[in-house]
Design an enzyme around this catalytic site. Structure first.
Site, PDB file in Angstrom:
ATOM      1  N   PHE B  11       0.697  -1.037  -0.835  1.00 32.32           N
ATOM      2  CA  PHE B  11       0.293   0.203  -0.189  1.00 32.32           C
ATOM      3  C   PHE B  11       0.622   1.259   0.125  1.00 32.32           C
ATOM      4  O   PHE B  11       0.560   1.967   0.919  1.00 32.32           O
ATOM      5  CB  PHE B  11      -0.943  -0.161   1.131  1.00 32.32           C
ATOM      6  CG  PHE B  11      -1.912   0.750   0.986  1.00 32.32           C
ATOM      7  CD1 PHE B  11      -3.080   0.285  -0.164  1.00 32.32           C
ATOM      8  CD2 PHE B  11      -2.469   2.067   1.929  1.00 32.32           C
ATOM      9  CE1 PHE B  11      -4.493   0.778  -0.192  1.00 32.32           C
ATOM     10  CE2 PHE B  11      -3.889   2.230   2.189  1.00 32.32           C
ATOM     11  CZ  PHE B  11      -4.259   2.042   0.592  1.00 32.32           C
ATOM     12  N   LYS B 128       7.226  -6.420 -11.332  1.00 30.99           N
ATOM     13  CA  LYS B 128       8.504  -7.044 -12.245  1.00 30.99           C
ATOM     14  C   LYS B 128       9.670  -7.931 -11.531  1.00 30.99           C
ATOM     15  O   LYS B 128      10.006  -8.578 -12.869  1.00 30.99           O
ATOM     16  CB  LYS B 128       9.495  -6.484 -13.048  1.00 30.99           C
ATOM     17  CG  LYS B 128       8.730  -4.677 -13.329  1.00 30.99           C
ATOM     18  CD  LYS B 128       9.800  -3.246 -13.916  1.00 30.99           C
ATOM     19  CE  LYS B 128      10.906  -2.774 -12.396  1.00 30.99           C
ATOM     20  NZ  LYS B 128       9.653  -1.657 -11.469  1.00 30.99           N
ATOM     21  N   GLU B 152      -0.412  -5.633 -16.845  1.00 30.52           N
ATOM     22  CA  GLU B 152       0.652  -4.221 -17.499  1.00 30.52           C
ATOM     23  C   GLU B 152       1.129  -3.744 -17.074  1.00 30.52           C
ATOM     24  O   GLU B 152       1.900  -2.656 -17.186  1.00 30.52           O
ATOM     25  CB  GLU B 152      -1.362  -3.389 -17.313  1.00 30.52           C
ATOM     26  CG  GLU B 152      -0.970  -2.133 -18.182  1.00 30.52           C
ATOM     27  CD  GLU B 152      -0.399  -2.907 -19.973  1.00 30.52           C
ATOM     28  OE1 GLU B 152       0.189  -2.278 -20.542  1.00 30.52           O
ATOM     29  OE2 GLU B 152      -1.424  -2.656 -20.794  1.00 30.52           O
ATOM     30  N   LYS B 227      12.747  -4.958 -18.029  1.00 31.58           N
ATOM     31  CA  LYS B 227      11.310  -4.513 -18.615  1.00 31.58           C
ATOM     32  C   LYS B 227      12.024  -5.963 -20.020  1.00 31.58           C
ATOM     33  O   LYS B 227      11.553  -6.571 -20.633  1.00 31.58           O
ATOM     34  CB  LYS B 227      11.394  -4.060 -18.958  1.00 31.58           C
ATOM     35  CG  LYS B 227      10.623  -3.303 -17.164  1.00 31.58           C
ATOM     36  CD  LYS B 227      10.424  -1.363 -17.944  1.00 31.58           C
ATOM     37  CE  LYS B 227      10.108  -1.029 -16.537  1.00 31.58           C
ATOM     38  NZ  LYS B 227      10.120   0.763 -15.968  1.00 31.58           N
TER      39      LYS B 227
END
Lengths: 349, 349
Positions: B11, B128, B152, B227
């Site tokens: 959070f 990731k 996404e 990525k």
């Protein structure tokens, strides 16, 4: 799963493009997306009009028109099926409407779409006329008959615009869209920035097939206007009519203007803008000077691009081709898959 | 329709971003997408851990952490629910996994995802680590349990990448993807092109909050590497492992290199490339000089962008933010809608 019966109305460059994609990607469509089909009819006043409820062999049809034959001569289906007969009696599930755009009347597209949708036939079209002139009517007609209406190829050819918006920007509050949506004029302005004058650049664009012999629709901004109206009405939910949108093309831009802009680090671009103002959707088509901080500054040549301004993402820009046979065929393929997906979500397929 | 039970694990900035979007767009999600939900648990070691089967009031939870309270103090749910208890006993339909990325171990993300997916809980994550290190395992686990896995936000934050690919480029044969996927390094290179040296530009990036106090993961190319692996494995179907991907950051780029490039009309960019070569998926992270003809030449500052090279569309580029609270929250929102859509297509919702 039962294959979809497809009808292709309009078998020019783009019609042949989607036929080529359907032929080459048939098993991928089936395996990866559960989408199976047969093309039961092709209707084009020049290329021929045939019907074959078992499916027209697409490669043979493509070969025939490439060899200058009419489809009837190639013995691939029953002759004598014009577009309206195909839509009315062809037992179609989905109509691919790919006739040329007419921005005054919307015809013959509007008639084809009305006819199909009122029978509950789903439609994928690349024809800007019906969507620019009669979107609200056609959307409502589609809804009332449980038909799906898709038109990805009307703006930026196959470069994702409506699929990007629907699946990548859902729930984003889009305040404005700006775009370079006409490759011909962007090519001319790019070449003028490289030193040509307008007439030279236009001639080169014509020689390269980027501009028509009569370039009016492009250089006067009418093609961009149609796309502005579509973007405003579909994405912003407006009620724009083409005749109410201030539209200026690029014919007034002088070499001196281009040079002056360059000296200030700016470029002229024919920009489409749609935005909300006091609760109303507004639109404009006009040449604008943009500097390097503008997201569309770097879009040169025949490339097209569209920038979405939204609450959650700020600025998002999609850049890609704005024309082409396979490129626009790609748009129709995405439309077919989106119709299929939606029907599965609705539980009707 | 029965609301989805959502659990938020993590959070921080992004967790609060999605909570804010869920709070403000709740009725839009319901009306436009048939997506209704309640957040039954929030677990964060710093911000607090609470459970409330009737739904945690999100605005109150956001107000609490904004005021420096732990969630337990705000009396919004039962205390004592850590992430694993929430995943195991919280009766979740969808887990939002938003813990920090660890590119060596993938933890705690991998454990969270394994735990959730093996119970058939759908997952939307911005982490990731798990996707870069264990995509194939997690994807297969998800499939075997009928769970959906979405991510996404792992590349370009909320700027559509995987949704663009899935819905806008379906059936396109993608041969290569190139991208500027790290805002910190692109900002530094942009400022160096404007005359700063590396140290100055890094300090400014840190002052603006674009770079961490320890900038290693960004400037050494490790964030970009993660990525690259995700793009190669997901979009090209590769089996890349981070340690096998040649990776160079920007720390070797000298002011003189930048000036030399500029004199040749080029810019240095930290480019991620994934492509097919002899049937194998390859990847690379390295600074490259690009000229104005390259689709990523104009991408400056913290902006990110990704270019797809495909058979049907040629070159398609998406440009947008690569970080941010609401921006990455937007990615999770798209993931939730995509899970919902997929479940409806599957007929399970």
């Amino acid at each position: 799963m039962k294959p979809y019966n497809l009808g292709i109305v309009g078998f020019g460059t783009v019609g042949q493009g989607i036929a080529r994609l359907l032929a080459t990607k048939q098993s991928q469509l089936q395996v990866n997306h559960g989408f199976s089909f047969r093309v039961v009819g092709i209707a084009d006043p020049v290329k021929g009009m045939i019907y074959n409820p078992n499916g027209i062999p697409l490669q043979a049809a493509l070969d025939a028109v490439t060899n200058g034959q009419r489809l009837e001569e190639a013995d691939l289906g029953e002759p004598g099926w014009d577009s309206l007969k195909l839509i009315r009696e062809g037992n179609l599930d989905i109509l691919l409407e790919i006739t040329p755009t007419n921005l005054r009347t919307g015809e013959p597209g509007i008639t084809h779409l009305r006819e199909a949708l009122s029978q509950g036939i789903h439609v994928a079209t690349t024809n800007k006329g019906p969507i620019a002139l009669a979107y609200a009517e056609l959307r409502d007609l589609a809804e009332s008959r449980g038909a799906e209406l898709r038109f990805e190829g009307t703006v930026l050819s196959g470069t994702p615009v409506f699929n990007l918006w629907r699946y990548g920007l859902a729930c984003a509050d889009i305040q404005e869209v700006q775009g370079i949506v006409n490759g011909t004029t962007n090519y001319i302005l790019t070449r003028m920035a490289e030193g040509m004058d307008y007439e030279e650049a236009l001639k080169e664009a014509q020689a390269k097939g980027y501009a028509e012999t009569d370039p009016t629709a492009d250089v006067e901004g009418l093609d961009a206007l149609a796309k502005a109206v579509i973007l405003g009405n579909v994405i912003l939910g407006g009620q724009l009519r083409p005749e109410e949108v201030p539209t200026r093309g690029i014919t007034d831009i002088q070499k001196a203007d281009v040079e002056e802009a360059l000296a200030q680090g700016q470029k002229w671009k024919l920009l489409v803008r749609v935005w909300r103002e006091q609760g109303k959707v507004q639109a404009q088509v006009a040449p604008q000077k943009v500097d390097a901080s503008h997201p569309l500054y770097g879009i040169d040549g025949v490339t097209n691009a569209l920038t979405f301004y939204s609450d959650t993402l700020g600025t998002t820009t999609i850049v890609g081709p704005g024309a082409g046979s396979l490129e626009t065929g790609h748009a129709l393929l995405m439309d077919l898959l989106d119709i299929h997906r939606t029907l599965r979500q609705r539980g009707t397929r």
